[in-house]
Design a protein around this motif. Structure first.
Motif, PDB file in Angstrom:
ATOM      1  N   LYS A   1     130.876  36.146 -96.572  1.00 37.25           N
ATOM      2  CA  LYS A   1     129.623  36.545 -95.924  1.00 37.25           C
ATOM      3  C   LYS A   1     129.597  38.060 -95.782  1.00 37.25           C
ATOM      4  CE  LYS A   1     127.986  32.463 -94.617  1.00 37.25           C
ATOM      5  NZ  LYS A   1     126.677  31.976 -94.956  1.00 37.25           N
ATOM      6  N   ASP A   2     128.394  38.664 -95.891  1.00 37.69           N
ATOM      7  CA  ASP A   2     128.223  40.088 -95.637  1.00 37.69           C
ATOM      8  C   ASP A   2     127.977  40.276 -94.147  1.00 37.69           C
ATOM      9  OD1 ASP A   2     128.551  40.885 -98.294  1.00 37.69           O
ATOM     10  OD2 ASP A   2     126.459  40.461 -98.753  1.00 37.69           O
ATOM     11  N   ILE A   3     128.798  41.145 -93.534  1.00 31.70           N
ATOM     12  CA  ILE A   3     128.815  41.307 -92.079  1.00 31.70           C
ATOM     13  C   ILE A   3     128.711  42.792 -91.729  1.00 31.70           C
ATOM     14  CG2 ILE A   3     130.276  40.998 -90.021  1.00 31.70           C
ATOM     15  CD1 ILE A   3     129.296  38.340 -91.227  1.00 31.70           C
ATOM     16  N   SER A   4     127.979  43.110 -90.663  1.00 29.27           N
ATOM     17  CA  SER A   4     127.903  44.492 -90.191  1.00 29.27           C
ATOM     18  C   SER A   4     129.248  44.936 -89.620  1.00 29.27           C
ATOM     19  CB  SER A   4     126.828  44.627 -89.107  1.00 29.27           C
ATOM     20  OG  SER A   4     126.901  45.922 -88.532  1.00 29.27           O
ATOM     21  N   LEU A   5     129.672  46.157 -89.993  1.00 28.10           N
ATOM     22  CA  LEU A   5     130.907  46.735 -89.460  1.00 28.10           C
ATOM     23  C   LEU A   5     130.602  47.887 -88.510  1.00 28.10           C
ATOM     24  CD1 LEU A   5     133.089  46.785 -92.713  1.00 28.10           C
ATOM     25  CD2 LEU A   5     133.076  45.066 -90.897  1.00 28.10           C
ATOM     26  N   ALA A   6     129.361  47.983 -88.018  1.00 26.00           N
ATOM     27  CA  ALA A   6     128.950  49.107 -87.174  1.00 26.00           C
ATOM     28  C   ALA A   6     129.787  49.235 -85.904  1.00 26.00           C
ATOM     29  CB  ALA A   6     127.473  48.975 -86.809  1.00 26.00           C
TER      30      ALA A   6
ATOM     31  N   ILE B   1     134.196  46.622 -98.615  1.00 28.86           N
ATOM     32  CA  ILE B   1     133.387  47.429 -97.697  1.00 28.86           C
ATOM     33  C   ILE B   1     132.330  48.160 -98.505  1.00 28.86           C
ATOM     34  CG2 ILE B   1     133.398  49.405 -96.122  1.00 28.86           C
ATOM     35  CD1 ILE B   1     136.190  48.522 -95.206  1.00 28.86           C
ATOM     36  N   GLN B   2     131.076  48.131 -97.987  1.00 28.58           N
ATOM     37  CA  GLN B   2     129.978  48.833 -98.635  1.00 28.58           C
ATOM     38  C   GLN B   2     129.416  49.883 -97.672  1.00 28.58           C
ATOM     39  OE1 GLN B   2     128.957  45.221 -98.181  1.00 28.58           O
ATOM     40  NE2 GLN B   2     130.247  44.580 -99.873  1.00 28.58           N
ATOM     41  N   GLY B   3     129.147  51.070 -98.209  1.00 31.23           N
ATOM     42  CA  GLY B   3     128.486  52.115 -97.434  1.00 31.23           C
ATOM     43  C   GLY B   3     129.453  53.026 -96.704  1.00 31.23           C
ATOM     44  N   ASP B   4     128.958  54.248 -96.424  1.00 30.61           N
ATOM     45  CA  ASP B   4     129.763  55.243 -95.709  1.00 30.61           C
ATOM     46  C   ASP B   4     129.196  55.559 -94.332  1.00 30.61           C
ATOM     47  OD1 ASP B   4     131.565  55.563 -97.839  1.00 30.61           O
ATOM     48  OD2 ASP B   4     130.222  57.000 -98.826  1.00 30.61           O
ATOM     49  N   ASP B   5     127.890  55.302 -94.143  1.00 26.63           N
ATOM     50  CA  ASP B   5     127.263  55.586 -92.853  1.00 26.63           C
ATOM     51  C   ASP B   5     127.799  54.592 -91.818  1.00 26.63           C
ATOM     52  OD1 ASP B   5     125.540  55.603 -90.624  1.00 26.63           O
ATOM     53  OD2 ASP B   5     123.888  56.354 -91.856  1.00 26.63           O
ATOM     54  N   PRO B   6     128.421  55.089 -90.729  1.00 24.46           N
ATOM     55  CA  PRO B   6     129.034  54.181 -89.753  1.00 24.46           C
ATOM     56  C   PRO B   6     128.068  53.158 -89.153  1.00 24.46           C
ATOM     57  CG  PRO B   6     129.616  56.460 -89.276  1.00 24.46           C
ATOM     58  CD  PRO B   6     128.608  56.485 -90.387  1.00 24.46           C
ATOM     59  N   LEU B   7     126.793  53.513 -89.035  1.00 18.90           N
ATOM     60  CA  LEU B   7     125.830  52.567 -88.438  1.00 18.90           C
ATOM     61  C   LEU B   7     125.379  51.490 -89.417  1.00 18.90           C
ATOM     62  CD1 LEU B   7     123.568  54.885 -86.279  1.00 18.90           C
ATOM     63  CD2 LEU B   7     125.355  53.299 -85.527  1.00 18.90           C
ATOM     64  N   TRP B   8     125.480  51.753 -90.707  1.00 19.13           N
ATOM     65  CA  TRP B   8     124.980  50.811 -91.708  1.00 19.13           C
ATOM     66  C   TRP B   8     126.076  50.226 -92.590  1.00 19.13           C
ATOM     67  CZ3 TRP B   8     120.437  49.145 -90.537  1.00 19.13           C
ATOM     68  CH2 TRP B   8     119.585  49.976 -89.836  1.00 19.13           C
ATOM     69  N   ARG B   9     127.324  50.586 -92.326  1.00 13.90           N
ATOM     70  CA  ARG B   9     128.438  50.079 -93.131  1.00 13.90           C
ATOM     71  C   ARG B   9     128.557  48.572 -92.957  1.00 13.90           C
ATOM     72  NH1 ARG B   9     134.752  51.455 -93.161  1.00 13.90           N
ATOM     73  NH2 ARG B   9     134.708  50.328 -91.214  1.00 13.90           N
ATOM     74  N   SER B  10     128.799  47.886 -94.060  1.00 13.85           N
ATOM     75  CA  SER B  10     128.978  46.436 -93.979  1.00 13.85           C
ATOM     76  C   SER B  10     130.201  46.035 -94.791  1.00 13.85           C
ATOM     77  CB  SER B  10     127.738  45.698 -94.476  1.00 13.85           C
ATOM     78  OG  SER B  10     127.533  45.942 -95.844  1.00 13.85           O
ATOM     79  N   GLY B  11     130.633  44.829 -94.561  1.00 10.58           N
ATOM     80  CA  GLY B  11     131.797  44.333 -95.274  1.00 10.58           C
ATOM     81  C   GLY B  11     131.589  42.910 -95.728  1.00 10.58           C
ATOM     82  N   ARG B  12     132.241  42.580 -96.819  1.00  6.69           N
ATOM     83  CA  ARG B  12     132.271  41.197 -97.271  1.00  6.69           C
ATOM     84  C   ARG B  12     133.506  40.583 -96.625  1.00  6.69           C
ATOM     85  NH1 ARG B  12     129.843  38.241-102.083  1.00  6.69           N
ATOM     86  NH2 ARG B  12     128.175  39.366-101.115  1.00  6.69           N
ATOM     87  N   ILE B  13     133.282  39.529 -95.842  1.00  5.96           N
ATOM     88  CA  ILE B  13     134.342  38.923 -95.045  1.00  5.96           C
ATOM     89  C   ILE B  13     134.630  37.515 -95.571  1.00  5.96           C
ATOM     90  CG2 ILE B  13     135.090  38.332 -92.709  1.00  5.96           C
ATOM     91  CD1 ILE B  13     134.345  41.321 -93.096  1.00  5.96           C
ATOM     92  N   ASP B  14     135.919  37.220 -95.718  1.00  6.75           N
ATOM     93  CA  ASP B  14     136.370  35.913 -96.193  1.00  6.75           C
ATOM     94  C   ASP B  14     136.712  35.033 -94.994  1.00  6.75           C
ATOM     95  OD1 ASP B  14     137.552  33.733 -97.369  1.00  6.75           O
ATOM     96  OD2 ASP B  14     139.123  34.862 -98.404  1.00  6.75           O
ATOM     97  N   PHE B  15     135.941  33.949 -94.858  1.00  7.40           N
ATOM     98  CA  PHE B  15     136.197  32.959 -93.811  1.00  7.40           C
ATOM     99  C   PHE B  15     136.775  31.717 -94.471  1.00  7.40           C
ATOM    100  CE2 PHE B  15     132.625  35.511 -92.283  1.00  7.40           C
ATOM    101  CZ  PHE B  15     133.094  35.911 -91.048  1.00  7.40           C
TER     102      PHE B  15
END
Length: 84
Positions: free
Chosen positions: A31-36, A12-26
């Motif tokens: 892939k880098d994905i928005s967690l907003a 997980i990257q970032g602390d701001d809830p609107l801009w937080r993203s995560g690296r997701i394993d498929f």
């Protein structure tokens, strides 16, 4: 056709809830994905992703069932052919 697919949060990257993203394993593809839309998600959780956005958190048992069905479907279809 649009599909929402499950993946596991590995970073997980970032602390701001609107801009937080995560690296997701498929299944080995990262892939880098928005967690907003899923501020409650932590590393190790499974999420459903659609169009680059995680739209819901997925129960680990349900994630295992979905991924097993996904692998069974891949086995029926066979390996992907490279483009001509």
């Amino acid at each position: 056709m649009c599909l929402a697919v499950p993946g596991r949060v590995v970073e997980i990257q970032g602390d701001d809830p609107l801009w937080r993203s995560g690296r997701i394993d498929f299944g080995g593809v990262l892939k880098d994905i928005s967690l907003a839309c899923v501020p409650e998600v932590v590393i190790g959780d499974y999420v459903i992703v659609h169009a680059g956005v995680a739209i819901s958190r997925l129960d680990p048992d349900e994630a295992a069932r979905v991924l097993e069905q996904w692998r069974a479907l891949e086995a029926l279809i066979g390996p992907e052919e490279p483009p001509p």
